[in-house]
Design an enzyme around this catalytic site. Sequence first.
Site, short mmCIF file in Angstrom:
data_model
loop_
_atom_site.label_atom_id
_atom_site.label_comp_id
_atom_site.label_asym_id
_atom_site.label_seq_id
_atom_site.Cartn_x
_atom_site.Cartn_y
_atom_site.Cartn_z
N HIS A 1 0.83 -1.21 0.00
CA HIS A 1 0.00 0.00 0.00
C HIS A 1 0.86 1.25 0.00
O HIS A 1 0.69 2.16 -0.81
CB HIS A 1 -0.90 -0.02 1.24
CG HIS A 1 -1.72 1.23 1.43
ND1 HIS A 1 -3.08 1.26 1.22
CD2 HIS A 1 -1.37 2.47 1.84
CE1 HIS A 1 -3.53 2.48 1.47
NE2 HIS A 1 -2.50 3.24 1.87
N GLU A 2 1.83 1.30 0.92
CA GLU A 2 2.64 2.50 1.08
C GLU A 2 3.47 2.81 -0.15
O GLU A 2 3.50 3.94 -0.63
CB GLU A 2 3.57 2.34 2.29
CG GLU A 2 2.85 2.42 3.61
CD GLU A 2 1.88 3.56 3.66
OE1 GLU A 2 2.23 4.70 3.30
OE2 GLU A 2 0.73 3.33 4.04
N HIS B 1 1.69 4.34 -3.01
CA HIS B 1 1.50 5.80 -2.98
C HIS B 1 2.60 6.47 -3.79
O HIS B 1 2.38 7.47 -4.48
CB HIS B 1 1.54 6.31 -1.53
CG HIS B 1 0.23 6.23 -0.82
ND1 HIS B 1 -0.93 6.80 -1.32
CD2 HIS B 1 -0.12 5.69 0.38
CE1 HIS B 1 -1.93 6.60 -0.47
NE2 HIS B 1 -1.47 5.92 0.57
N GLU C 1 -6.09 6.59 -2.55
CA GLU C 1 -6.06 5.58 -1.48
C GLU C 1 -6.45 4.21 -2.01
O GLU C 1 -5.85 3.19 -1.65
CB GLU C 1 -7.00 5.99 -0.34
CG GLU C 1 -6.35 6.81 0.74
CD GLU C 1 -5.20 6.08 1.41
OE1 GLU C 1 -5.36 4.92 1.84
OE2 GLU C 1 -4.12 6.68 1.50
N HIS D 1 -9.89 7.92 2.95
CA HIS D 1 -9.82 6.50 3.28
C HIS D 1 -11.20 5.85 3.27
O HIS D 1 -11.31 4.62 3.22
CB HIS D 1 -9.15 6.30 4.64
CG HIS D 1 -7.75 6.79 4.69
ND1 HIS D 1 -7.42 8.07 5.03
CD2 HIS D 1 -6.58 6.17 4.41
CE1 HIS D 1 -6.11 8.22 4.98
NE2 HIS D 1 -5.58 7.08 4.60
#
Length: 551
Positions: A365-366, A369, A389, A453
């Site tokens: 996920h990170e 980004h 997101e 989110h």
Amino acid sequence: MSPLYARHKRTTLAIATAVAAGALVSAGLATTASAAQTPAAAKPLAAAPSALSAAAHTSLIERAQTDAPQTARQIGLGAKEKLVVKDVVKDVDGTVHTRYERTYAGLPVLGGDLVVHTAKSGRTEGVTKANKATIKVASLTPRLTPAKAEKQAVSAAKSLGSAKSTADGARKVIWAGSGTPVLAYETVVGGLQDDGTPNQLHVITDAATGKKLFEYQGIENATGTGKTLYSGSVSLTTTQSGSSYQLTDATRGGHSTYNLKHRTGGKGTLFTDADNIWGTGTASSSSTDQTAAADAAYGAQETWDFYKSTFGRSGIKNNGVGAYSRVHYGNQYVNAFWDDSCFCMTYGDGSGNNHPLTALDVAGHEMSHGVTSNTAGLNYSGESGGLNEATSDIFGTGVEFFANNASDKGDYLIGEKIDINGDGTPLRYMDKPSKDGGSADYWSSSVGNLDVHYSSGVANHFFYLLSEGSGAKTINGVSYNSPTYNGSAVTGIGRDKALQIWYKALTTYFTSTTNYKSARTGTLSAASALYGSSSAEYKAVAAAWSAVNVN
């Protein structure tokens, strides 16, 4: 920066990234995580991205920049406008998609990004613009002083919990993120947010009226791996230095993992070890604990391999350069985040400093980004922020399935391993997002007002339906039951195809201001390019969007 879980002081949802690390790895040897199984290579689709070497990618960018003035004229830009190349994607069939930032009279145009699509023959096939309005500003002399713009930005940051009393500077820009382009100031406020997360609040202020036009966080958070806490015993690629080993992966762009030892600033100290066995498989509150570092290194490794194997992408910027990770951030920091300014991931240790936020889907996920930041650059606010997101949730899920780790099997749950809620429930559910108590299952005119989110739920639900279809089913031992807005029965096309469609849309059709309606258009364009406009895949994309009320 975007936290991955909901907090009382800020209704945001953060996600952890966990990486499991644990086996012996000889320095200088490229070792693949033992838990990962790489699928057999399939014949690439004509519209799929080509795997380019770093040199070839750089050459394409340089050539596009040389041709930028001619391109600007060809697509009808004005005399005061110039193009700056951000990235180039080349398809298997030779089609080239060049992503540009734009300037006007030498000023950056925020929301002026565009993608030019060029056939192998050199013929321009189309242009995707973040804002279709003509860039024309009557005066470049601001009525508002920079000091007033900075004061307003600091006030906005304080309302979000920052204790910073001064801004890090204001610059003149052209704001084209929405409506008619205007002269504006972009002011950045640093410091820390209310939970200790670094602050990088960007505030856009009309230079004539003083009206705040837009704001977004530049830090994108989440929570977040030898003998790992979440993924069991895995193989890590390390580097030997004399008689010791460093947690540096030279085979994946030089990614390294550093120890902040509960500090909140600096790069930290590179993890080293005498026997090349990292971590114990259990969490510890000690600032010298290697388990969190093992998880982080494993997550970075699997994410790199996922993007390389699935899309031919070599690293976050597609230039063969690895990011770096920092663990043991702050004191009982219950979050993790990606920061594009340092090109790094950072993980807190959670409650009691012994619940590190380093799960596999969080790592994916990170770092995703970072991919979004270096491709479409989706603004981290409103519907585009929800899509930002969701993109990280979608590719984080892709990383988890790709790793095929027996200790952390692939699923459509987000952050299920880190137990931030304290009751064993995940942070988010892709099959029915509203099960988390705040996310949207379907689009409505108010979705853009939700925290990003929660507004991400619409795209997460779309991706699940496109991959697996509607109704009840069990996948890897997890039960799902996905509803539809219109009561339709949706048949999925499989996760692999859904990932290809989302990635192509992100890298060639989405822009900084893409909302849900234009995301539908972008993914349909991607499906048409990959599989044909009359294909089952194209029809499935349309059906899945209708099922979440995006028409």
